[in-house]
Design a protein around this motif. Structure first.
Motif, PDB file in Angstrom:
ATOM      1  N   ALA A  83       0.825  -1.211   0.000  1.00  0.00           N
ATOM      2  CA  ALA A  83       0.000   0.000   0.000  1.00  0.00           C
ATOM      3  C   ALA A  83       0.858   1.260   0.000  1.00  0.00           C
ATOM      4  CB  ALA A  83      -0.938   0.001   1.214  1.00  0.00           C
ATOM      5  N   VAL A  84       2.065   1.184   0.574  1.00  0.00           N
ATOM      6  CA  VAL A  84       2.933   2.371   0.656  1.00  0.00           C
ATOM      7  C   VAL A  84       3.424   2.800  -0.727  1.00  0.00           C
ATOM      8  CG1 VAL A  84       5.105   3.270   1.583  1.00  0.00           C
ATOM      9  CG2 VAL A  84       3.580   1.913   3.044  1.00  0.00           C
ATOM     10  N   PRO A  85       4.107   1.936  -1.500  1.00  0.00           N
ATOM     11  CA  PRO A  85       4.522   2.371  -2.846  1.00  0.00           C
ATOM     12  C   PRO A  85       3.345   2.639  -3.783  1.00  0.00           C
ATOM     13  CG  PRO A  85       5.043   0.053  -2.493  1.00  0.00           C
ATOM     14  CD  PRO A  85       4.653   0.608  -1.172  1.00  0.00           C
ATOM     15  N   LEU A  86       2.229   1.935  -3.587  1.00  0.00           N
ATOM     16  CA  LEU A  86       1.060   2.219  -4.424  1.00  0.00           C
ATOM     17  C   LEU A  86       0.516   3.617  -4.130  1.00  0.00           C
ATOM     18  CD1 LEU A  86      -0.927  -1.158  -4.436  1.00  0.00           C
ATOM     19  CD2 LEU A  86       0.395  -0.132  -6.304  1.00  0.00           C
ATOM     20  N   GLY A  87       0.522   4.014  -2.861  1.00  0.00           N
ATOM     21  CA  GLY A  87       0.090   5.362  -2.512  1.00  0.00           C
ATOM     22  C   GLY A  87       0.989   6.409  -3.133  1.00  0.00           C
ATOM     23  N   GLY A  88       2.300   6.173  -3.086  1.00  0.00           N
ATOM     24  CA  GLY A  88       3.229   7.101  -3.721  1.00  0.00           C
ATOM     25  C   GLY A  88       3.025   7.186  -5.221  1.00  0.00           C
ATOM     26  N   ARG A  89       2.779   6.029  -5.853  1.00  0.00           N
ATOM     27  CA  ARG A  89       2.530   6.031  -7.298  1.00  0.00           C
ATOM     28  C   ARG A  89       1.278   6.825  -7.635  1.00  0.00           C
ATOM     29  NH1 ARG A  89       0.656   0.606 -10.316  1.00  0.00           N
ATOM     30  NH2 ARG A  89      -1.193   1.169  -9.107  1.00  0.00           N
ATOM     31  N   ASN A  90       0.221   6.638  -6.861  1.00  0.00           N
ATOM     32  CA  ASN A  90      -1.020   7.374  -7.112  1.00  0.00           C
ATOM     33  C   ASN A  90      -0.810   8.877  -6.948  1.00  0.00           C
ATOM     34  OD1 ASN A  90      -2.300   4.926  -7.505  1.00  0.00           O
ATOM     35  ND2 ASN A  90      -3.140   4.820  -5.433  1.00  0.00           N
ATOM     36  N   ALA A  91      -0.020   9.255  -5.949  1.00  0.00           N
ATOM     37  CA  ALA A  91       0.253  10.677  -5.733  1.00  0.00           C
ATOM     38  C   ALA A  91       1.012  11.277  -6.912  1.00  0.00           C
ATOM     39  CB  ALA A  91       1.045  10.860  -4.447  1.00  0.00           C
ATOM     40  N   ARG A  92       2.018  10.561  -7.381  1.00  0.00           N
ATOM     41  CA  ARG A  92       2.797  11.064  -8.519  1.00  0.00           C
ATOM     42  C   ARG A  92       1.923  11.206  -9.764  1.00  0.00           C
ATOM     43  NH1 ARG A  92       4.760   8.510 -12.593  1.00  0.00           N
ATOM     44  NH2 ARG A  92       4.561   6.453 -11.604  1.00  0.00           N
ATOM     45  N   LEU A  93       1.109  10.202 -10.038  1.00  0.00           N
ATOM     46  CA  LEU A  93       0.239  10.267 -11.215  1.00  0.00           C
ATOM     47  C   LEU A  93      -0.753  11.429 -11.094  1.00  0.00           C
ATOM     48  CD1 LEU A  93      -0.500   6.464 -11.771  1.00  0.00           C
ATOM     49  CD2 LEU A  93       1.010   7.945 -13.120  1.00  0.00           C
ATOM     50  N   ALA A  94      -1.249  11.660  -9.888  1.00  0.00           N
ATOM     51  CA  ALA A  94      -2.197  12.762  -9.684  1.00  0.00           C
ATOM     52  C   ALA A  94      -1.541  14.105  -9.960  1.00  0.00           C
ATOM     53  CB  ALA A  94      -2.747  12.727  -8.258  1.00  0.00           C
ATOM     54  N   LEU A  95      -0.272  14.245  -9.626  1.00  0.00           N
ATOM     55  CA  LEU A  95       0.429  15.517  -9.821  1.00  0.00           C
ATOM     56  C   LEU A  95       0.943  15.681 -11.246  1.00  0.00           C
ATOM     57  CD1 LEU A  95       2.435  15.693  -6.476  1.00  0.00           C
ATOM     58  CD2 LEU A  95       0.423  17.020  -7.114  1.00  0.00           C
ATOM     59  N   GLU A  96       1.056  14.569 -11.985  1.00  0.00           N
ATOM     60  CA  GLU A  96       1.550  14.646 -13.358  1.00  0.00           C
ATOM     61  C   GLU A  96       0.431  14.762 -14.383  1.00  0.00           C
ATOM     62  OE1 GLU A  96       5.848  12.353 -13.200  1.00  0.00           O
ATOM     63  OE2 GLU A  96       4.052  11.161 -13.621  1.00  0.00           O
ATOM     64  N   GLN A  97      -0.803  14.789 -13.942  1.00  0.00           N
ATOM     65  CA  GLN A  97      -1.919  15.003 -14.856  1.00  0.00           C
ATOM     66  C   GLN A  97      -1.836  16.404 -15.475  1.00  0.00           C
ATOM     67  OE1 GLN A  97      -5.642  14.348 -12.890  1.00  0.00           O
ATOM     68  NE2 GLN A  97      -5.081  12.329 -12.119  1.00  0.00           N
ATOM     69  N   PRO A  98      -2.426  16.586 -16.669  1.00  0.00           N
ATOM     70  CA  PRO A  98      -2.462  17.934 -17.256  1.00  0.00           C
ATOM     71  C   PRO A  98      -3.035  18.969 -16.292  1.00  0.00           C
ATOM     72  CG  PRO A  98      -3.190  16.295 -18.845  1.00  0.00           C
ATOM     73  CD  PRO A  98      -3.025  15.570 -17.550  1.00  0.00           C
ATOM     74  N   VAL A  99      -4.044  18.558 -15.533  1.00  0.00           N
ATOM     75  CA  VAL A  99      -4.579  19.382 -14.445  1.00  0.00           C
ATOM     76  C   VAL A  99      -4.326  18.613 -13.150  1.00  0.00           C
ATOM     77  CG1 VAL A  99      -6.597  20.518 -13.465  1.00  0.00           C
ATOM     78  CG2 VAL A  99      -6.354  20.338 -15.955  1.00  0.00           C
ATOM     79  N   PRO A 100      -3.289  18.988 -12.402  1.00  0.00           N
ATOM     80  CA  PRO A 100      -2.940  18.233 -11.185  1.00  0.00           C
ATOM     81  C   PRO A 100      -4.097  18.171 -10.198  1.00  0.00           C
ATOM     82  CG  PRO A 100      -1.183  19.747 -11.790  1.00  0.00           C
ATOM     83  CD  PRO A 100      -2.342  20.089 -12.665  1.00  0.00           C
ATOM     84  N   ASP A 101      -4.161  17.065  -9.469  1.00  0.00           N
ATOM     85  CA  ASP A 101      -5.208  16.845  -8.472  1.00  0.00           C
ATOM     86  C   ASP A 101      -4.558  16.797  -7.086  1.00  0.00           C
ATOM     87  OD1 ASP A 101      -7.265  16.025  -6.830  1.00  0.00           O
ATOM     88  OD2 ASP A 101      -8.059  14.553  -8.237  1.00  0.00           O
ATOM     89  N   PRO A 102      -4.405  17.946  -6.413  1.00  0.00           N
ATOM     90  CA  PRO A 102      -3.736  17.971  -5.107  1.00  0.00           C
ATOM     91  C   PRO A 102      -4.434  17.119  -4.054  1.00  0.00           C
ATOM     92  CG  PRO A 102      -3.922  20.193  -6.013  1.00  0.00           C
ATOM     93  CD  PRO A 102      -4.761  19.298  -6.859  1.00  0.00           C
ATOM     94  N   LYS A 103      -5.764  17.051  -4.125  1.00  0.00           N
ATOM     95  CA  LYS A 103      -6.494  16.275  -3.118  1.00  0.00           C
ATOM     96  C   LYS A 103      -6.175  14.786  -3.253  1.00  0.00           C
ATOM     97  CE  LYS A 103     -10.514  17.733  -2.087  1.00  0.00           C
ATOM     98  NZ  LYS A 103     -11.961  18.084  -2.085  1.00  0.00           N
ATOM     99  N   LEU A 104      -6.168  14.268  -4.470  1.00  0.00           N
ATOM    100  CA  LEU A 104      -5.822  12.871  -4.695  1.00  0.00           C
ATOM    101  C   LEU A 104      -4.359  12.613  -4.345  1.00  0.00           C
ATOM    102  CD1 LEU A 104      -6.811  10.123  -5.717  1.00  0.00           C
ATOM    103  CD2 LEU A 104      -6.154  10.823  -8.029  1.00  0.00           C
ATOM    104  N   ALA A 105      -3.498  13.581  -4.668  1.00  0.00           N
ATOM    105  CA  ALA A 105      -2.079  13.448  -4.328  1.00  0.00           C
ATOM    106  C   ALA A 105      -1.889  13.399  -2.817  1.00  0.00           C
ATOM    107  CB  ALA A 105      -1.291  14.606  -4.923  1.00  0.00           C
ATOM    108  N   PHE A 106      -2.664  14.215  -2.098  1.00  0.00           N
ATOM    109  CA  PHE A 106      -2.580  14.224  -0.633  1.00  0.00           C
ATOM    110  C   PHE A 106      -2.915  12.845  -0.080  1.00  0.00           C
ATOM    111  CE2 PHE A 106      -3.978  14.786   3.673  1.00  0.00           C
ATOM    112  CZ  PHE A 106      -3.210  15.823   4.176  1.00  0.00           C
ATOM    113  N   GLN A 107      -3.998  12.246  -0.575  1.00  0.00           N
ATOM    114  CA  GLN A 107      -4.400  10.934  -0.094  1.00  0.00           C
ATOM    115  C   GLN A 107      -3.340   9.879  -0.410  1.00  0.00           C
ATOM    116  OE1 GLN A 107      -6.990  10.253   1.840  1.00  0.00           O
ATOM    117  NE2 GLN A 107      -7.489  12.446   1.841  1.00  0.00           N
ATOM    118  N   GLY A 108      -2.739   9.988  -1.600  1.00  0.00           N
ATOM    119  CA  GLY A 108      -1.704   9.029  -1.971  1.00  0.00           C
ATOM    120  C   GLY A 108      -0.472   9.128  -1.094  1.00  0.00           C
ATOM    121  N   LEU A 109      -0.023  10.356  -0.833  1.00  0.00           N
ATOM    122  CA  LEU A 109       1.152  10.545   0.014  1.00  0.00           C
ATOM    123  C   LEU A 109       0.865  10.147   1.454  1.00  0.00           C
ATOM    124  CD1 LEU A 109       2.433  13.953  -1.409  1.00  0.00           C
ATOM    125  CD2 LEU A 109       3.524  11.707  -1.653  1.00  0.00           C
TER     126      LEU A 109
END
Length: 225
Positions: A83-109
């Motif tokens: 769950a730890v590396p998966l959360g980090g991966r989700n956070a990175r993908l959320a921030l690399e979107q054309p329109v970053p999603d800080p809320k999703l990134a927060f949950q991932g981190l």
């Protein structure tokens, strides 16, 4: 009364000097504050990477033990670790979107084990510095791990299905061991590269901020003089 006012009244130049040095002090404090916040965010990434690497190693070990023994507690330990590396991966993908999603990134981190108070700074640092020469190599190493993490997840799901269905045996176990060993061999150098590049980037940022603060202080002293 007028004489008293004249006595207490400061020379006009004094007010200009006071205001000048007030602005100087405030600006220097602002630069120092930004520097401290940036360094805190860099530190949070270093800590987060340590948690990420440890969790990845724990996930591989726990999955290996689950494949060998079939004991559910090892599978639960695998799920908790991955769950730890998966959360980090989700956070990175959320921030690399054309329109970053800080809320999703927060949950991932947060899922990645990072402290909630550190996460806003981590998001800010990623959005401002991920394309710079200081952090770009580390971020690329982070991206490179995604395929290995996904392979680990797919392998774990397959092992769990086979265990649940009773489709196990010596040949099956040998094959699964080989798969897990292959994933471990790929994951270890990627984790090392991620750690080393992040370390290089963090030290470079620290040196840069030190130089900026020294130059700012020298410039403001010159202007004040």
């Amino acid at each position: 009364m007028l004489q008293l006012w004249r006595t207490l009244r400061a020379p006009p130049g004094l007010f200009r000097t006071v205001w000048l040095f007030t602005v100087i002090v405030l600006f220097q404090a602002f630069v120092a504050g930004i520097s401290m916040e940036t360094l805190s965010s860099v530190r949070a990434y270093v800590v987060g990477e340590s948690l990420w690497s440890k969790a990845q190693a724990d996930a591989i070990y726990s999955l290996s033990r689950y494949a060998e023994t079939g004991e559910d507690n090892y599978y639960r330990r695998y799920q908790s670790a991955i769950a730890v590396p998966l959360g980090g991966r989700n956070a990175r993908l959320a921030l690399e979107q054309p329109v970053p999603d800080p809320k999703l990134a927060f949950q991932g981190l947060l899922q990645g084990g990072n402290h909630a108070e550190d996460i806003p700074g981590m998001i800010w640092l990623f959005r401002r510095f991920s394309d710079t020469s200081y952090l770009a190599p580390a971020i690329q190493s982070w991206r490179d791990t995604a395929a290995v993490i996904q392979k680990l997840v797919d392998t774990a799901d397959s092992i769990h299905r086979d265990r649940q269905a009773g489709r196990v045996g010596p040949i099956w176990l040998a094959s699964r061991r080989s798969q897990i060993d292959s994933i471990s061999e790929r994951a270890t150098p990627l984790a090392v590269a991620f750690s080393e590049r992040l370390g290089v980037g963090s030290r470079a940022i620290q040196r840069l901020l030190l130089i900026v603060n020294l130059l700012t202080a020298a410039l403001l002293i010159l202007l004040g003089t």
